[in-house]
Design a protein around this motif. Sequence first.
Motif, PDB file in Angstrom:
ATOM      1  N   UNK A 121     -14.933  25.078  22.670  1.00 45.33           N
ATOM      2  CA  UNK A 121     -15.633  24.929  23.946  1.00 45.33           C
ATOM      3  C   UNK A 121     -16.784  25.916  24.065  1.00 45.33           C
ATOM      4  N   UNK A 122     -16.631  27.078  23.447  1.00 45.99           N
ATOM      5  CA  UNK A 122     -17.679  28.092  23.516  1.00 45.99           C
ATOM      6  C   UNK A 122     -18.779  27.844  22.493  1.00 45.99           C
ATOM      7  N   UNK A 123     -18.508  26.984  21.501  1.00 42.25           N
ATOM      8  CA  UNK A 123     -19.467  26.799  20.413  1.00 42.25           C
ATOM      9  C   UNK A 123     -20.171  25.446  20.399  1.00 42.25           C
ATOM     10  N   UNK A 124     -19.458  24.365  20.763  1.00 46.34           N
ATOM     11  CA  UNK A 124     -20.066  23.031  20.657  1.00 46.34           C
ATOM     12  C   UNK A 124     -19.764  22.167  21.879  1.00 46.34           C
ATOM     13  N   UNK A 125     -20.562  21.136  22.045  1.00 47.64           N
ATOM     14  CA  UNK A 125     -20.238  20.050  22.973  1.00 47.64           C
ATOM     15  C   UNK A 125     -20.922  18.793  22.468  1.00 47.64           C
TER      16      UNK A 125
ATOM     17  N   UNK B 292     -14.518  12.085  26.043  1.00 53.58           N
ATOM     18  CA  UNK B 292     -13.222  12.234  25.376  1.00 53.58           C
ATOM     19  C   UNK B 292     -13.262  13.352  24.335  1.00 53.58           C
ATOM     20  N   UNK B 293     -14.313  13.378  23.532  1.00 43.55           N
ATOM     21  CA  UNK B 293     -14.431  14.420  22.507  1.00 43.55           C
ATOM     22  C   UNK B 293     -14.565  15.795  23.139  1.00 43.55           C
TER      23      UNK B 293
ATOM     24  N   UNK C 107     -27.569   7.882  20.288  1.00 41.66           N
ATOM     25  CA  UNK C 107     -26.592   8.308  19.287  1.00 41.66           C
ATOM     26  C   UNK C 107     -25.782   9.465  19.852  1.00 41.66           C
ATOM     27  N   UNK C 108     -24.548   9.553  19.438  1.00 42.81           N
ATOM     28  CA  UNK C 108     -23.670  10.647  19.832  1.00 42.81           C
ATOM     29  C   UNK C 108     -23.955  11.824  18.904  1.00 42.81           C
ATOM     30  N   UNK C 109     -24.283  12.986  19.477  1.00 40.24           N
ATOM     31  CA  UNK C 109     -24.646  14.152  18.682  1.00 40.24           C
ATOM     32  C   UNK C 109     -23.781  15.342  19.066  1.00 40.24           C
ATOM     33  N   UNK C 110     -23.531  16.194  18.101  1.00 39.38           N
ATOM     34  CA  UNK C 110     -22.810  17.442  18.339  1.00 39.38           C
ATOM     35  C   UNK C 110     -23.854  18.527  18.580  1.00 39.38           C
ATOM     36  N   UNK C 111     -23.750  19.228  19.725  1.00 39.97           N
ATOM     37  CA  UNK C 111     -24.682  20.303  20.061  1.00 39.97           C
ATOM     38  C   UNK C 111     -23.969  21.632  19.930  1.00 39.97           C
ATOM     39  N   UNK C 112     -24.627  22.577  19.309  1.00 41.56           N
ATOM     40  CA  UNK C 112     -24.058  23.904  19.124  1.00 41.56           C
ATOM     41  C   UNK C 112     -24.596  24.838  20.192  1.00 41.56           C
ATOM     42  N   UNK C 113     -23.669  25.538  20.855  1.00 44.02           N
ATOM     43  CA  UNK C 113     -24.028  26.503  21.885  1.00 44.02           C
ATOM     44  C   UNK C 113     -24.072  27.880  21.247  1.00 44.02           C
ATOM     45  N   UNK C 114     -25.035  28.668  21.650  1.00 43.77           N
ATOM     46  CA  UNK C 114     -25.104  30.027  21.150  1.00 43.77           C
ATOM     47  C   UNK C 114     -25.621  30.897  22.283  1.00 43.77           C
ATOM     48  N   UNK C 115     -24.836  31.905  22.627  1.00 47.47           N
ATOM     49  CA  UNK C 115     -25.231  32.783  23.724  1.00 47.47           C
ATOM     50  C   UNK C 115     -26.439  33.617  23.319  1.00 47.47           C
TER      51      UNK C 115
ATOM     52  N   UNK D  73     -23.007   3.505  27.796  1.00 49.23           N
ATOM     53  CA  UNK D  73     -21.794   3.799  28.569  1.00 49.23           C
ATOM     54  C   UNK D  73     -20.619   4.093  27.628  1.00 49.23           C
ATOM     55  N   UNK D  74     -20.484   3.294  26.578  1.00 51.34           N
ATOM     56  CA  UNK D  74     -19.428   3.520  25.586  1.00 51.34           C
ATOM     57  C   UNK D  74     -19.613   4.897  24.935  1.00 51.34           C
ATOM     58  N   UNK D  75     -20.845   5.226  24.578  1.00 49.44           N
ATOM     59  CA  UNK D  75     -21.120   6.525  23.960  1.00 49.44           C
ATOM     60  C   UNK D  75     -20.826   7.675  24.922  1.00 49.44           C
ATOM     61  N   UNK D  76     -21.167   7.504  26.213  1.00 44.35           N
ATOM     62  CA  UNK D  76     -20.878   8.545  27.209  1.00 44.35           C
ATOM     63  C   UNK D  76     -19.384   8.789  27.322  1.00 44.35           C
ATOM     64  N   UNK D  77     -18.602   7.694  27.355  1.00 45.89           N
ATOM     65  CA  UNK D  77     -17.146   7.825  27.440  1.00 45.89           C
ATOM     66  C   UNK D  77     -16.586   8.502  26.186  1.00 45.89           C
ATOM     67  N   UNK D  78     -17.135   8.155  25.027  1.00 44.09           N
ATOM     68  CA  UNK D  78     -16.701   8.777  23.778  1.00 44.09           C
ATOM     69  C   UNK D  78     -17.014  10.275  23.782  1.00 44.09           C
TER      70      UNK D  78
END
Length: 113
Positions: free
Chosen positions: A84-88, A74-75, A95-103, A66-71
């Motif tokens: 917004x077009x590149x990552x989420x 926020x990010x 673990x909290x991970x950065x995902x890269x979006x690519x059309x 739940x803490x990770x979801x809230x974090x």
Amino acid sequence: MDQEVEEVIRLGRYSEEGRRPMKVRMRSQVAVEEIMARKGKLAGDTEHKDIWIKRDMNLEEREKEKVLRNEAKEKNKKRTEIKEKKIYWRILDTRLKKWYLQKKEEVVEEAKS
């Protein structure tokens, strides 16, 4: 996989129109890991699109998630228009991970280059 199922329990109270979650206990951890690795394929299957598979967690694990979801929320709110077009941000394996979006068009253009 049928031989790997040890126990199936329906959770929640019965109602005629409602669906209830099920808890499935497997005989081996190998079977669990295989199922968890392939669960993403259900999202693309229209016949099983309403099925969700989640790991059973104790109270401490649920609170940590739940803490990770809230974090992550926020990010994701703080991203700029360009980002917004590149990552989420999302949670993967607790673990909290950065995902890269690519059309798809960008992938095709890169493949042509």
